[in-house]
Design an enzyme around this catalytic site. Structure first.
Site, PDB file in Angstrom:
ATOM      1  N   GLY A   1     100.567  88.259 113.508  1.00 15.90           N
ATOM      2  CA  GLY A   1     101.451  87.665 112.642  1.00 15.90           C
ATOM      3  C   GLY A   1     102.193  86.459 113.334  1.00 15.90           C
ATOM      4  O   GLY A   1     102.359  85.282 112.612  1.00 15.90           O
TER       5      GLY A   1
ATOM      6  N   GLN B   1     104.690  91.471 105.602  1.00 19.76           N
ATOM      7  CA  GLN B   1     105.106  92.478 104.768  1.00 19.76           C
ATOM      8  C   GLN B   1     104.507  92.673 103.387  1.00 19.76           C
ATOM      9  O   GLN B   1     104.844  93.737 102.839  1.00 19.76           O
ATOM     10  CB  GLN B   1     106.634  92.601 104.816  1.00 19.76           C
ATOM     11  CG  GLN B   1     107.265  92.276 106.152  1.00 19.76           C
ATOM     12  CD  GLN B   1     107.207  93.771 106.791  1.00 19.76           C
ATOM     13  OE1 GLN B   1     107.242  94.627 106.096  1.00 19.76           O
ATOM     14  NE2 GLN B   1     107.563  93.788 108.046  1.00 19.76           N
TER      15      GLN B   1
ATOM     16  N   SER C   1      99.040  90.241 109.251  1.00 20.52           N
ATOM     17  CA  SER C   1      98.976  91.215 110.552  1.00 20.52           C
ATOM     18  C   SER C   1      98.414  92.321 109.982  1.00 20.52           C
ATOM     19  O   SER C   1      98.834  93.010 109.251  1.00 20.52           O
ATOM     20  CB  SER C   1     100.332  91.108 111.235  1.00 20.52           C
ATOM     21  OG  SER C   1     100.303  91.811 112.207  1.00 20.52           O
ATOM     22  N   ALA C   2      97.738  92.882 110.985  1.00 24.45           N
ATOM     23  CA  ALA C   2      96.971  94.066 110.744  1.00 24.45           C
ATOM     24  C   ALA C   2      97.952  95.483 110.954  1.00 24.45           C
ATOM     25  O   ALA C   2      97.656  96.683 110.307  1.00 24.45           O
ATOM     26  CB  ALA C   2      95.740  94.364 111.684  1.00 24.45           C
TER      27      ALA C   2
ATOM     28  N   THR D   1      87.336  84.081 122.999  1.00 22.66           N
ATOM     29  CA  THR D   1      86.471  85.216 122.392  1.00 22.66           C
ATOM     30  C   THR D   1      86.944  86.134 121.616  1.00 22.66           C
ATOM     31  O   THR D   1      88.286  86.677 121.764  1.00 22.66           O
ATOM     32  CB  THR D   1      85.910  85.976 123.813  1.00 22.66           C
ATOM     33  OG1 THR D   1      85.179  85.049 124.665  1.00 22.66           O
ATOM     34  CG2 THR D   1      84.725  87.122 123.503  1.00 22.66           C
TER      35      THR D   1
ATOM     36  N   CYS E   1     113.633  93.073 116.022  1.00 15.44           N
ATOM     37  CA  CYS E   1     113.671  92.067 116.872  1.00 15.44           C
ATOM     38  C   CYS E   1     115.239  91.868 117.546  1.00 15.44           C
ATOM     39  O   CYS E   1     115.564  91.764 118.476  1.00 15.44           O
ATOM     40  CB  CYS E   1     113.518  90.859 116.453  1.00 15.44           C
ATOM     41  SG  CYS E   1     111.898  90.742 115.474  1.00 15.44           S
TER      42      CYS E   1
HETATM   43  C1  LIG Z   1     106.038  91.952 111.964  1.00 16.46           C
HETATM   44  C2  LIG Z   1     106.198  90.596 111.408  1.00 16.46           C
HETATM   45  C3  LIG Z   1     105.594  89.254 111.905  1.00 16.46           C
HETATM   46  C4  LIG Z   1     104.865  89.441 113.146  1.00 16.46           C
HETATM   47  O1  LIG Z   1     103.708  89.801 113.226  1.00 16.46           O
HETATM   48  P1  LIG Z   1     102.821  90.517 114.795  1.00 16.46           P
HETATM   49  O2  LIG Z   1     101.497  90.662 114.303  1.00 16.46           O
HETATM   50  O3  LIG Z   1     103.864  91.620 114.995  1.00 16.46           O
HETATM   51  O4  LIG Z   1     103.061  89.413 115.515  1.00 16.46           O
HETATM   52  C5  LIG Z   1     105.890  88.097 111.306  1.00 16.46           C
HETATM   53  N1  LIG Z   1     106.383  88.184 110.085  1.00 16.46           N
HETATM   54  C6  LIG Z   1     106.832  89.226 109.435  1.00 16.46           C
HETATM   55  C7  LIG Z   1     107.366  89.167 108.100  1.00 16.46           C
HETATM   56  C8  LIG Z   1     106.736  90.580 110.131  1.00 16.46           C
HETATM   57  O5  LIG Z   1     107.276  91.583 109.366  1.00 16.46           O
END
Ligand SMILES: *Cc1c(COP(=O)(O)O)cnc(C)c1O
Length: 381
Positions: A72, A180, A200-201, A238, A327
């Site tokens: 993400g 989210q 994000s996975a 890669t 964070c």
């Molecule tokens: C967790 C999160 C991210 C960051 O994603 P990562 O894959 O951990 O780098 C970005 N935005 C939001 C809203 C998130 O909750």
């Protein structure tokens, strides 16, 4: 109860067994570099393409509009910096909100250092974007609006379709961080007028270190990671086949009607937890009541309670929650999201975020309610 209770699913999720099993062959026998010319590499290439297709379908996009990234954070950087750098001749003004994830806020800060101008639009007391403020902050040189689909701390869902419509009308690109929201809200990039979308996975029971950026076809964007011709020349390096395959599997599991079934179960548990915690005197639920709130999120501030002690005591009872945002855990800064809602610093620090997932049980909910009551009573004595 000796067992660990995990209620920080917005921080990350566990990896689902079916996802892991799907990944294993790509660590082992299918180790080939997907860019390799040898015959054996074609299976890896096809697996990556299949994941791309699953993810694209899930958000109403085309396969060639999905670009894999390391997560993400990279997707947010790619979207915002990539658009800013490519369009700086057209304009250097960007609009975002005060409650974005740090991946967006700190990327914007870096652009400010490089001569860009950023407007941070306010939210109301419940955390919803002020659409009038958005409209009035649009300038001739505005090139991008970035507003998250759902907030990671307080779970508020933004009026994305309306924001998209405003941007489209003005010819401004619209990026949304949907990390989210994915798996919780139905996403359709066409219907919602979205030009760039971050995923994000590891927030949807997939592996960490893999994400994607949807980029609407025809959108001009500068590279952030230069290298080989991977991802159609837009993101060198890669590919990570096991992670990409796992990401695709995690999304396909969301699709199998599980989304609705799980959401209903999780929402029921969340409401049970909320009912129990609401009875505690002098507490404040941050964010909206129920509609336009993520199904799994509770964020509560406790008056006259030391927030750090509260968290420590919950940990000691085996309950893993977060202090509003992963964070900011460890640092004593109050959450920028809660401050944007108008919360005072002291109350913002005494805040706990509970985010549920598909392994939580009623028994756990009742234990957590009981524990919070006990701890708050001790701390207020
Ligand atoms: C967790 C999160 C991210 C960051 O994603 P990562 O894959 O951990 O780098 C970005 N935005 C939001 C809203 C998130 O909750």
């Amino acid at each position: 109860m000796n067992k660990k209770i995990y209620m920080d699913y917005a921080g990350t999720t566990y990896l689902k067994k079916q996802v892991f099993e799907e990944m294993i062959p790509y660590f082992k026998e299918e180790f080939y570099n997907p860019s390799s010319m040898c015959n054996e590499a074609s299976k890896v290439k096809m697996a990556i393409d299949e994941s791309r297709k699953i993810i694209a379908n899930f958000i109403g996009a085309k396969r060639e509009e999905i670009f894999f990234t390391s997560g993400g954070t990279e997707s947010d950087n790619f979207a915002i910096k990539g658009i800013a750098l490519k369009n700086k001749n057209k304009g250097m003004h960007i609009i975002t909100s005060k409650i974005e994830h740090h991946a967006v806020l700190n990327t914007c800060e870096d652009l400010v250092k490089n001569g860009f101008e950023v407007t941070y639009i306010p939210v109301d007391k419940k955390g919803i974007i002020d659409l009038n403020a958005l409209k009035s902050s649009i300038q001739k040189d505005t090139i991008l609006v970035s507003v998250m689909m759902a907030n990671n701390e307080i779970g508020t869902i933004q009026p994305i379709r309306e924001i998209g419509r405003i941007c489209r009308k003005k010819g401004i690109l619209f990026h949304t961080d949907a990390v989210q929201a994915l798996g919780h809200i139905k996403i359709d990039v066409e219907d919602m007028n979205i030009d760039l979308l971050t995923m994000s996975a590891h927030k949807i029971y997939g592996p960490k270190g893999i994400g994607a950026l949807y980029i609407r076809k025809g959108t001009k964007i500068e590279n952030i990671i230069y290298g080989g011709p991977q991802e159609r020349g837009k993101r060198g390096g890669t590919e990570n086949p096991p992670a990409i395959v796992g990401f695709g599997k995690a999304v396909s599991l969301l699709k199998e009607k599980r989304m609705e079934k799980d959401i209903n179960k999780i929402k029921r548990l969340r409401n049970r937890l909320l009912e129990g915690l609401k009875e505690i005197p002098k507490i404040k639920l941050n964010g909206v009541e129920s509609e336009n709130r993520l199904d799994n999120n509770i964020n509560i501030s406790f008056e006259n309670v030391d927030g750090e002690l509260l968290l420590m005591m919950l940990f000691s009872k085996g309950i893993c929650v977060s202090s509003g945002s992963v964070c900011s855990a460890g640092s004593s800064n109050p959450s920028h999201v809660l401050l944007a809602l108008g919360s005072d610093k002291k109350l913002a620090k005494a805040t706990v975020r509970f985010t549920l997932g598909d392994r939580n049980t009623e028994e756990e909910i009742d234990y957590v309610i009981k524990s919070v009551w006990e701890i708050v009573n001790i701390l207020r004595k």
